[in-house]
Design a protein around this motif. Structure first.
Motif, PDB file in Angstrom:
ATOM      1  N   THR A  11       0.835  -1.199   0.000  1.00 16.59           N
ATOM      2  CA  THR A  11       0.000   0.000   0.000  1.00 16.59           C
ATOM      3  C   THR A  11       0.872   1.253   0.000  1.00 16.59           C
ATOM      4  N   ILE A  12       1.977   1.207   0.746  1.00 14.18           N
ATOM      5  CA  ILE A  12       2.919   2.331   0.747  1.00 14.18           C
ATOM      6  C   ILE A  12       3.509   2.512  -0.652  1.00 14.18           C
ATOM      7  N   GLN A  13       3.965   1.406  -1.245  1.00 14.63           N
ATOM      8  CA  GLN A  13       4.500   1.472  -2.614  1.00 14.63           C
ATOM      9  C   GLN A  13       3.437   1.994  -3.583  1.00 14.63           C
ATOM     10  N   GLY A  14       2.207   1.517  -3.414  1.00 17.23           N
ATOM     11  CA  GLY A  14       1.141   1.940  -4.312  1.00 17.23           C
ATOM     12  C   GLY A  14       0.863   3.427  -4.222  1.00 17.23           C
ATOM     13  N   CYS A  15       0.784   3.951  -2.995  1.00 14.39           N
ATOM     14  CA  CYS A  15       0.538   5.390  -2.818  1.00 14.39           C
ATOM     15  C   CYS A  15       1.682   6.214  -3.404  1.00 14.39           C
ATOM     16  N   TYR A  16       2.911   5.740  -3.190  1.00 14.27           N
ATOM     17  CA  TYR A  16       4.059   6.483  -3.732  1.00 14.27           C
ATOM     18  C   TYR A  16       3.986   6.555  -5.256  1.00 14.27           C
ATOM     19  N   TRP A  17       3.787   5.397  -5.900  1.00 12.36           N
ATOM     20  CA  TRP A  17       3.839   5.379  -7.363  1.00 12.36           C
ATOM     21  C   TRP A  17       2.613   6.020  -8.000  1.00 12.36           C
ATOM     22  N   MET A  18       1.499   6.058  -7.299  1.00 14.05           N
ATOM     23  CA  MET A  18       0.343   6.792  -7.811  1.00 14.05           C
ATOM     24  C   MET A  18       0.606   8.299  -7.763  1.00 14.05           C
ATOM     25  N   GLY A  19       1.313   8.754  -6.733  1.00 13.03           N
ATOM     26  CA  GLY A  19       1.732  10.152  -6.687  1.00 13.03           C
ATOM     27  C   GLY A  19       2.782  10.460  -7.736  1.00 13.03           C
ATOM     28  N   TYR A  20       3.673   9.499  -7.960  1.00  8.93           N
ATOM     29  CA  TYR A  20       4.711   9.645  -8.980  1.00  8.93           C
ATOM     30  C   TYR A  20       4.081   9.788 -10.364  1.00  8.93           C
ATOM     31  N   GLY A 140       5.312  -5.096  -6.706  1.00 14.16           N
ATOM     32  CA  GLY A 140       4.328  -5.387  -7.741  1.00 14.16           C
ATOM     33  C   GLY A 140       3.058  -4.567  -7.572  1.00 14.16           C
ATOM     34  N   MET A 141       2.634  -4.395  -6.312  1.00 11.59           N
ATOM     35  CA  MET A 141       1.458  -3.565  -6.048  1.00 11.59           C
ATOM     36  C   MET A 141       1.720  -2.122  -6.476  1.00 11.59           C
ATOM     37  N   GLY A 142       2.955  -1.675  -6.308  1.00  7.61           N
ATOM     38  CA  GLY A 142       3.306  -0.327  -6.738  1.00  7.61           C
ATOM     39  C   GLY A 142       3.182  -0.160  -8.245  1.00  7.61           C
ATOM     40  N   SER A 143       3.626  -1.162  -8.996  1.00  7.71           N
ATOM     41  CA  SER A 143       3.544  -1.102 -10.459  1.00  7.71           C
ATOM     42  C   SER A 143       2.096  -1.104 -10.941  1.00  7.71           C
ATOM     43  N   VAL A 144       1.293  -1.959 -10.321  1.00  6.38           N
ATOM     44  CA  VAL A 144      -0.129  -2.003 -10.695  1.00  6.38           C
ATOM     45  C   VAL A 144      -0.805  -0.675 -10.371  1.00  6.38           C
ATOM     46  N   ALA A 145      -0.466  -0.112  -9.207  1.00  5.62           N
ATOM     47  CA  ALA A 145      -1.049   1.163  -8.801  1.00  5.62           C
ATOM     48  C   ALA A 145      -0.675   2.277  -9.776  1.00  5.62           C
ATOM     49  N   TYR A 146       0.571   2.254 -10.272  1.00  8.14           N
ATOM     50  CA  TYR A 146       1.010   3.273 -11.238  1.00  8.14           C
ATOM     51  C   TYR A 146       0.155   3.187 -12.511  1.00  8.14           C
ATOM     52  N   ALA A 147      -0.074   1.965 -12.979  1.00 10.52           N
ATOM     53  CA  ALA A 147      -0.882   1.793 -14.200  1.00 10.52           C
ATOM     54  C   ALA A 147      -2.310   2.291 -13.985  1.00 10.52           C
ATOM     55  N   ILE A 148      -2.890   1.961 -12.849  1.00 12.14           N
ATOM     56  CA  ILE A 148      -4.257   2.400 -12.545  1.00 12.14           C
ATOM     57  C   ILE A 148      -4.321   3.918 -12.451  1.00 12.14           C
ATOM     58  N   ALA A 149      -3.324   4.509 -11.759  1.00  7.12           N
ATOM     59  CA  ALA A 149      -3.294   5.965 -11.594  1.00  7.12           C
ATOM     60  C   ALA A 149      -3.163   6.663 -12.938  1.00  7.12           C
TER      61      ALA A 149
END
Length: 215
Positions: A11-20, A140-149
């Motif tokens: 979730t931390i990785q996801g929030c970071y990469w969605m902001g990125y 991996g959750m961070g990468s998926v989050a980036y794509a969704i964002a």
């Protein structure tokens, strides 16, 4: 416990990469609307990344000291600075000069890039302390989050304009702050001191080799 901790780190990785995705992935969309040229945008993002690369060794050297704050504390501090920058960017979107926009956006990029090694180290240091955490799941959750964002931001900017980009960044910074604050991590100072005695004073190269700014 492993799955639970891995998801929290993810979730931390996801929030970071969605902001990125907002500040880097949609930098051209936002800055073009604010009057920047493609050349100016390229220079701004390049300078932000270069300044980050210059500052990283000094921060890494400080982070490696046994008496320094924990990785989590340093990440929280960097995120608070980032939050202030993006709030200022959103608040002055219509009234600020080109110079102010350049400074705010450039500083936001610099802080964003500075946070990458600390986001990585939060997970890796947790593993080194003996906790059951799967770094691959988190990343991996961070990468998926980036794509969704990226997809969501495309829809939002098409409907409401580029001013949604800093607003999105504010929301994700706040979520990131909450997730990091509640992540169970404490610095193992005894282990850090033992490693320092065994290998000598740990320097910036050691830190950056362990937790690189990988995107």
């Amino acid at each position: 416990m492993k799955k639970h901790l891995s998801v929290r780190y993810g979730t931390i990785q996801g929030c970071y990469w969605m902001g990125y995705a907002a500040l880097m992935g949609y930098a051209s969309v936002y800055l073009l609307e604010k009057g920047f040229t493609n050349t100016q945008i390229g220079l701004l993002t390049a300078v932000g990344c270069i300044v980050s690369a210059v500052l990283q060794p000094a921060l890494a050297s400080y982070a490696d000291r046994p008496e320094s704050p924990s990785v989590r504390t340093m990440l929280l501090g960097a995120n608070l600075i980032q939050l202030v920058l993006v709030i200022s960017l959103a608040a002055t979107a219509e009234s600020s000069s080109m110079v102010v926009r350049t400074l705010l956006y450039g500083a936001s990029i610099t802080m964003l890039m500075l946070m990458i090694p600390f986001v990585n180290s939060l997970g890796m240091e947790t593993i080194r302390q003996g906790e059951e955490l799967d770094y691959g799941i988190g990343r991996g959750m961070g990468s998926v989050a980036y794509a969704i964002a990226s997809w969501l931001l495309g829809r939002l900017t098409a409907s409401f304009g580029a001013d949604m980009i800093p607003i999105w960044a504010i929301a994700l910074n706040i979520l990131f702050l909450i997730c990091v604050f509640h992540f169970p991590f404490k610095k193992d100072r005894k282990k850090a001191e033992a490693e320092k005695e065994e290998t000598g004073a740990a320097g910036p190269v050691d830190f950056l080799k362990r937790y690189p700014s990988s995107w």
